[in-house]
Scaffold this active site. Structure first.
Site, PDB file in Angstrom:
ATOM      1  N   GLU A   1      -6.192  -0.656  -2.741  1.00  0.00           N
ATOM      2  CA  GLU A   1      -6.398   0.038  -1.468  1.00  0.00           C
ATOM      3  C   GLU A   1      -7.779  -0.256  -0.892  1.00  0.00           C
ATOM      4  O   GLU A   1      -7.935  -0.361   0.331  1.00  0.00           O
ATOM      5  CB  GLU A   1      -6.198   1.543  -1.634  1.00  0.00           C
ATOM      6  CG  GLU A   1      -4.799   1.965  -2.066  1.00  0.00           C
ATOM      7  CD  GLU A   1      -3.722   1.722  -1.011  1.00  0.00           C
ATOM      8  OE1 GLU A   1      -4.004   1.091   0.025  1.00  0.00           O
ATOM      9  OE2 GLU A   1      -2.577   2.163  -1.241  1.00  0.00           O
TER      10      GLU A   1
ATOM     11  N   GLU B   1      -3.388   4.726   3.322  1.00  0.00           N
ATOM     12  CA  GLU B   1      -2.633   4.157   2.202  1.00  0.00           C
ATOM     13  C   GLU B   1      -1.133   4.161   2.475  1.00  0.00           C
ATOM     14  O   GLU B   1      -0.427   3.195   2.157  1.00  0.00           O
ATOM     15  CB  GLU B   1      -2.935   4.946   0.929  1.00  0.00           C
ATOM     16  CG  GLU B   1      -4.377   4.836   0.463  1.00  0.00           C
ATOM     17  CD  GLU B   1      -4.711   5.740  -0.707  1.00  0.00           C
ATOM     18  OE1 GLU B   1      -5.839   5.655  -1.217  1.00  0.00           O
ATOM     19  OE2 GLU B   1      -3.831   6.528  -1.122  1.00  0.00           O
TER      20      GLU B   1
END
Length: 290
Positions: free
Chosen positions: A183, A212
């Site tokens: 991420e 995300e």
């Protein structure tokens, strides 16, 4: 003549040997700083081959065959214990990891395929009791991402948990690992949030979670915008720093111009789909007061 024959055999061996995973990236927690973490994430991004750039953002390749589909991250905790993490370079998905002579892979088809090319010398292979998507991991962890601390100390703890494989806390550790690597590579904002916490932890904001959850959606719409006068075909709803919903409708939005750092190829989006996390369900049903 003999020397030439030996040289020829050496060259032949190099070219005919089994392909190996290349482009390894390393990060050590001991002595880590905001700068060294940033260099690590930069190196990870550069280890991911891309097709071209869209709005100056690397568009990951849609398909790579064999061992070239994977790169390895070597992560070392404060106690000098190292795990090696296998990453699919087409989507930055973590497939599994190696600790000592034991490999651990997610329970999913893509990880089973990865096991054909990475950690083949492991003496033991363990299939984890869950796949690698957020919904499954949060269920196994018994908590959602907003309640799992991030930061470099949290990454150290995650590495330790995975190194010794503590089953009861492995899912939480994997959630920390994914956010601290994949991420952060996908979003500069997440990289900055984690990197500036060198000696303390923090709980991720709803803004972080919404980024995300929407990487696939943003990637798709940014690619559409490149041939649609900069306009999205469908808005992407994110959560801002004030916990307010914001609708992203074009490529001039700041999340496009100064945040997202990698794009998932739209040819892969239908196959992968968007992870449906507990948090996203919470957004839809207003469980967070937003």
């Amino acid at each position: 003549m003999i020397k030439l024959l030996v040289l020829w055999l050496l060259i032949l061996t190099i070219f005919l040997k089994s392909p190996t995973v290349e482009g390894d990236v390393s990060f050590r927690l001991s002595g880590a700083t905001t700068t060294s973490y940033g260099v690590f994430i930069k190196n990870l991004r550069e280890a991911l081959p891309y097709e071209r750039k869209v709005y100056n953002i690397p568009l990951l390749r849609s398909s790579i065959s064999g061992s070239g589909r994977y790169t390895l991250l070597h992560l070392t905790n404060y106690a000098d214990e190292t795990i090696s993490v296998a990453v699919d370079v087409t989507n930055v998905y973590i497939m599994g990891y190696l600790a000592g002579d034991v490999s651990y892979f997610f329970n999913e088809a893509s990880a089973t395929e990865a096991a054909k090319f990475v950690f083949k010398d492991a003496k033991k292979k363990v299939t984890l009791p869950y796949s690698g998507n957020y919904e499954r991991l949060q269920t196994a962890a018994g908590k959602i991402r907003e309640n799992i601390p991030l930061g470099l100390p949290a990454l150290d703890s995650a590495i330790t948990t995975l190194y010794y494989y503590t089953a009861s806390s492995a899912a939480s550790a994997l959630l920390v690992l994914i956010q601290s690597t994949a991420e952060s590579a996908r979003y500069k904002f997440i990289e900055q949030q984690i990197g500036k916490r060198v000696d303390k932890t923090f709980l991720p904001s709803l803004a972080t979670i919404s980024l995300e959850n929407n990487w696939s959606a943003l990637s798709k719409q940014i690619q559409i915008a490149s041939t649609n006068n900069g306009q999205f075909e469908s808005p992407v709803v994110l959560i801002d720093g004030n916990n307010q919903r914001v609708s992203i409708t074009n490529a001039s939005a700041r999340v496009v111009t100064s945040n997202i750092a990698l794009l998932l190829n739209r040819n892969n989006i239908a196959a992968i789909g968007e992870d449906i996390s507990m948090t996203l369900i919470g957004f839809e049903h207003g469980l967070y007061g937003i």
